[in-house]
Write a protein that holds these residues in place. Sequence first.
Motif, short mmCIF file in Angstrom:
data_model
loop_
_atom_site.label_atom_id
_atom_site.label_comp_id
_atom_site.label_asym_id
_atom_site.label_seq_id
_atom_site.Cartn_x
_atom_site.Cartn_y
_atom_site.Cartn_z
N SER A 184 -12.15 -0.66 0.49
CA SER A 184 -12.79 0.65 0.47
C SER A 184 -11.78 1.77 0.22
CB SER A 184 -13.54 0.90 1.78
OG SER A 184 -12.68 0.73 2.89
N ILE A 185 -10.68 1.73 0.93
CA ILE A 185 -9.69 2.80 0.75
C ILE A 185 -8.93 2.64 -0.56
CG2 ILE A 185 -7.82 1.67 2.03
CD1 ILE A 185 -7.17 4.51 3.09
N SER A 186 -8.69 1.40 -0.98
CA SER A 186 -7.99 1.19 -2.25
C SER A 186 -8.79 1.76 -3.41
CB SER A 186 -7.73 -0.30 -2.48
OG SER A 186 -6.81 -0.79 -1.52
N LYS A 187 -10.11 1.61 -3.36
CA LYS A 187 -10.96 2.14 -4.43
C LYS A 187 -10.76 3.65 -4.57
CE LYS A 187 -15.79 2.68 -5.86
NZ LYS A 187 -15.61 4.12 -6.12
N LYS A 188 -10.71 4.34 -3.45
CA LYS A 188 -10.54 5.80 -3.48
C LYS A 188 -9.21 6.19 -4.12
CE LYS A 188 -10.65 9.80 -0.40
NZ LYS A 188 -10.86 10.25 1.00
N TRP A 189 -8.16 5.45 -3.75
CA TRP A 189 -6.83 5.77 -4.29
C TRP A 189 -6.73 5.39 -5.78
CZ3 TRP A 189 -2.66 8.23 -2.05
CH2 TRP A 189 -2.81 8.58 -0.71
N VAL A 190 -7.35 4.29 -6.16
CA VAL A 190 -7.34 3.92 -7.58
C VAL A 190 -8.07 4.98 -8.40
CG1 VAL A 190 -8.17 2.24 -9.27
CG2 VAL A 190 -7.11 1.45 -7.16
N PHE A 241 0.84 -1.20 0.00
CA PHE A 241 0.00 0.00 0.00
C PHE A 241 0.88 1.26 0.00
CE2 PHE A 241 -2.87 3.25 1.44
CZ PHE A 241 -4.10 2.88 0.91
N TYR A 242 1.92 1.26 0.85
CA TYR A 242 2.82 2.43 0.88
C TYR A 242 3.60 2.57 -0.43
CZ TYR A 242 1.93 2.26 5.92
OH TYR A 242 1.34 2.24 7.16
N PHE A 277 -2.18 -0.34 -6.26
CA PHE A 277 -3.30 -0.32 -5.32
C PHE A 277 -4.25 -1.49 -5.59
CE2 PHE A 277 -2.46 4.36 -4.72
CZ PHE A 277 -2.24 4.29 -3.35
N LEU A 278 -4.42 -1.84 -6.86
CA LEU A 278 -5.30 -2.96 -7.19
C LEU A 278 -4.75 -4.29 -6.69
CD1 LEU A 278 -6.37 -1.89 -10.78
CD2 LEU A 278 -7.90 -2.25 -8.82
N LYS A 279 -3.44 -4.40 -6.59
CA LYS A 279 -2.83 -5.64 -6.09
C LYS A 279 -3.15 -5.87 -4.62
CE LYS A 279 0.95 -5.32 -9.42
NZ LYS A 279 2.38 -4.97 -9.63
N ILE A 280 -3.47 -4.79 -3.92
CA ILE A 280 -3.77 -4.91 -2.50
C ILE A 280 -5.25 -4.64 -2.25
CG2 ILE A 280 -3.39 -2.49 -1.77
CD1 ILE A 280 -2.00 -5.68 -0.10
N TYR A 281 -6.02 -4.59 -3.34
CA TYR A 281 -7.44 -4.23 -3.25
C TYR A 281 -8.24 -5.17 -2.34
CZ TYR A 281 -12.19 -3.05 -4.69
OH TYR A 281 -13.50 -2.67 -4.69
N ASP A 282 -7.96 -6.46 -2.39
CA ASP A 282 -8.71 -7.42 -1.58
C ASP A 282 -8.50 -7.21 -0.09
OD1 ASP A 282 -9.67 -8.51 -3.87
OD2 ASP A 282 -8.40 -10.29 -3.84
N GLU A 283 -7.35 -6.69 0.29
CA GLU A 283 -7.05 -6.47 1.71
C GLU A 283 -7.70 -5.19 2.23
OE1 GLU A 283 -5.48 -8.46 3.81
OE2 GLU A 283 -5.26 -9.95 2.22
N TYR A 284 -7.68 -4.15 1.42
CA TYR A 284 -8.21 -2.84 1.84
C TYR A 284 -9.13 -2.31 0.74
CZ TYR A 284 -3.89 -3.49 4.48
OH TYR A 284 -2.88 -4.02 5.23
#
Length: 297
Positions: A280-286, A252-253, A271-278
């Motif tokens: 809601s927040i990953s969607k915003k960053w993507v 994520f970092y 960010f998509l690679k870590i999407y399953d873990e986070y």
Amino acid sequence: MAQIIFTIFTFTTYGAGNQKSSRPIVRDILATGTANAAINISWSIPKNPSPKINRLLLYRSTRPITSYYDLSESTPLATLFANTSFYADIIDNYIDYYYAVVAVTTAGVYDIVIPSINSTVSGTHLKMPAPNEHIQSTASAKEKIYSSENMREIPLPYLDLIESQNKKPIKMSDKARMEAKRLGKTQKYAHKSLAPYIFEEDLISPDGGDAFILFEILRTAFIQKKYKESAEQLEHLIGTNCAEAVKNRAIFYLAESYYYSGDYKTAATTFLKIYDEYPSISKKWVDSSLDFFEISK
């Protein structure tokens, strides 16, 4: 236990319970960190102190203040009126601080410091500000906003960041791939850069291990806005056999580092690679990464 006994004995010796007169020692000191760049310190003024108190000296230290000797070479943070019982210390970092209040009487400085009575025994630091908006997360880690200019400084020895140079590939799940296609067709948000996020686990230095290495990367590179350097170090860390939770946060970092470096396409895919873990927040960053990528094309 010995410290507690010593404190009770000393406090009793100096007549704190005397109703007619009392020693010129403030009591019940309390320091509380806020999210508004201030640590609030409060205490109680003794009744009928003898000698009479003329003013109070407030001290601040990065180490516990256990005796007046600890203050012998220190300059007071503030000189206060004799009836003052509150002070707001404006802070611009997340270091732990300790406080002590000493009285100046008609007979001079009353050089007695009693832990938990007129000096704090636990370090106090600022609270982290709340995110600008609430984000529902199904991840086990708590996501918290963090200023890009401040991070809790802890003087710990710097470890070698990496021993292995092998980089293990990060796989994207089918769910994340589907989300990538959907996000590419969604309406764009306002093109405003997001504030950096730091997970709560990484706000305080761990004792050691993978989490400590990650903390050091954040402290020495990411928070200092050295995003190219932080990306390189995070990639090395991810390539090692580190704990899964640490690796997830590191990815994520890494995505954030790409984002702030202006490589929005790589940021979005990371960010998509870590999407399953986070999710809601990953969607915003993507979404934000894709917005800026479209602008830069």
